[in-house]
Each structure stands twice: as C-alpha cells, then as structure tokens.
Design an enzyme around this catalytic site. Structure first.
Site, PDB file in Angstrom:
ATOM      1  N   CYS A 167      65.363  40.431  19.953  1.00  0.00           N
ATOM      2  CA  CYS A 167      64.973  41.606  19.175  1.00  0.00           C
ATOM      3  C   CYS A 167      63.612  41.264  18.588  1.00  0.00           C
ATOM      4  CB  CYS A 167      65.978  41.920  18.069  1.00  0.00           C
ATOM      5  SG  CYS A 167      65.396  43.285  17.038  1.00  0.00           S
ATOM      6  N   CYS A 191      63.376  42.295  14.715  1.00  0.00           N
ATOM      7  CA  CYS A 191      64.099  41.618  13.639  1.00  0.00           C
ATOM      8  C   CYS A 191      65.193  40.726  14.207  1.00  0.00           C
ATOM      9  CB  CYS A 191      64.643  42.623  12.633  1.00  0.00           C
ATOM     10  SG  CYS A 191      65.426  44.072  13.386  1.00  0.00           S
ATOM     11  N   SER A 192      66.436  41.169  14.191  1.00  0.00           N
ATOM     12  CA  SER A 192      67.525  40.249  14.543  1.00  0.00           C
ATOM     13  C   SER A 192      68.696  40.944  15.226  1.00  0.00           C
ATOM     14  CB  SER A 192      68.019  39.561  13.272  1.00  0.00           C
ATOM     15  OG  SER A 192      68.461  40.562  12.356  1.00  0.00           O
ATOM     16  N   CYS A 193      68.481  42.131  15.794  1.00  0.00           N
ATOM     17  CA  CYS A 193      69.610  42.912  16.307  1.00  0.00           C
ATOM     18  C   CYS A 193      70.252  42.267  17.532  1.00  0.00           C
ATOM     19  CB  CYS A 193      69.142  44.310  16.688  1.00  0.00           C
ATOM     20  SG  CYS A 193      68.313  45.164  15.350  1.00  0.00           S
TER      21      CYS A 193
END
Ligand SMILES: [Fe+2]
Length: 198
Positions: free
Chosen positions: A106, A109-111
């Site tokens: 991602c 961010c961190s998905c």
C-alpha cells in the site's frame, strides 16, 4: 514571531491529533473507547493470517473453489465464513505461477486484506518498503530473503481504497496428498503478502 503565533502555526503531534479526533467524536455522543477496544480485540484475535492460509489450502485442494476465488474473492471467502470490512468491496486473489510472482503493498499507508492477512507487519508500513517495492521490486524481495530467478516476472499490486489483495502461492510439490488442514499450516503471512514463497 510572538509565542502565540508559534503555537498557532506549529503542526500538532500525532497524539494531539488523535486526542482531538477522539474528543470531537465523544462530543457527538460516539463511544470511542469502546469502539477502539472492540476493534483491537477483533484485529488481534479474529483477523489472523490463519484465515488467509485456510483460503489458500482450500483453493489448492478444490479446483472449483479456486475458480470462484479467482473470479470473486470476496464471495468465495464468505463461503468459508470469512467476512471483510464493508469498505473492502473487492478481494482480488493473485495467483502465483512458475513464471509470475505477485507481491502486494500500500504505497499510501498500510492497507491489507486485514481480515485474511492480519495486522500488517511494521516493514509493510515502512516508507522504504512502500516506495521501493514498486520501483525495484526484485531487489527489495531479495533483501527480504526471496531471490527470484530472472525468468520470473514480478507483479506489484498497490492497494486502493476499496480493493484488497491476497497472493495465492504455488502449492509446493512435496505436499501432494496432504490434508487441507496440514496444507493450511504451511501458508504464512509473508506468503500471502508475496514476500516469500512456500
Ligand atoms: Fe493504506
């Protein structure tokens, strides 16, 4: 610049911003602390890589399920009792082959497909991984311990707001005849992300 100007212009810390959001939600009568505690419990106890591992194992032993999984991941994992958050509208399952290797990230961010892969590891959230895996994927994978032959094409998939991915690793040949549960035991979080082969 006066001290007052400095205070106005300073960027709030993450903690201050979190506090401000929580206060605003509480002002509107929302039960923030309970919701956070509940989400934390679900994320650590129910959303684990073992869920994705069971999906992979089923796909390995059941060709019809595998086809449904590749056609509509979200519907297929629901057959096994796995739900996904509402905003994860699509689950795309990326099948590795002897000549194609998939890896997810991602860049924003961190998905991840959190209900199937679990909480993302720290390196997945790291700016360096997010930036470099798309530009120099072969090198990054090598640094993470996966040295792919040059004939293997690497495909990098960047998670979007409503689409989540999991990698369907190749089934290791030595697992012929294994029962589904034993197969699920060898599927790792890193295999589901695509930074490891099994
Ligand atoms: Fe993200």
């Amino acid at each position: 610049m006066s001290e007052r100007d400095f205070v106005v212009q300073r960027t709030a810390t993450v903690e201050e911003r979190v506090d401000a959001i929580q206060a605003a939600l509480k002002d509107r009568g929302l039960k923030v602390d309970e919701a956070i505690a509940e989400l934390g419990q679900v994320a650590t106890e129910q959303w684990t890589p073992q869920n994705g591992a069971r999906v992979v194992a089923r796909a390995w032993v059941d060709p019809a399920f595998r086809q449904r999984l590749l056609a509509n991941g979200r519907a297929a994992v629901a057959e096994l009792g796995y739900s996904m958050p509402k905003h994860h509208r699509h689950l795309v399952v990326l099948e590795n082959t002897p000549t194609v290797h998939n890896v997810i990230c991602c860049t924003q961010c961190s998905c991840t497909a959190i209900s199937l892969i679990g909480l993302p590891p720290d390196w997945y959230k790291d700016l360096e991984y997010r930036a470099r895996v798309v530009r120099e994927s072969r090198t990054v994978l090598k640094e993470l311990g996966l040295d792919l032959p040059s004939k293997v094409e690497i495909r990098v998939w960047d998670t979007t707001a409503d689409t989540r991915y999991i990698v369907l690793p190749e089934r290791p040949p030595e697992t012929a005849g294994w029962p589904e549960e034993k197969l699920a035991g060898i599927v790792t979080r890193d295999g589901l992300i695509g930074v490891a082969r099994l």
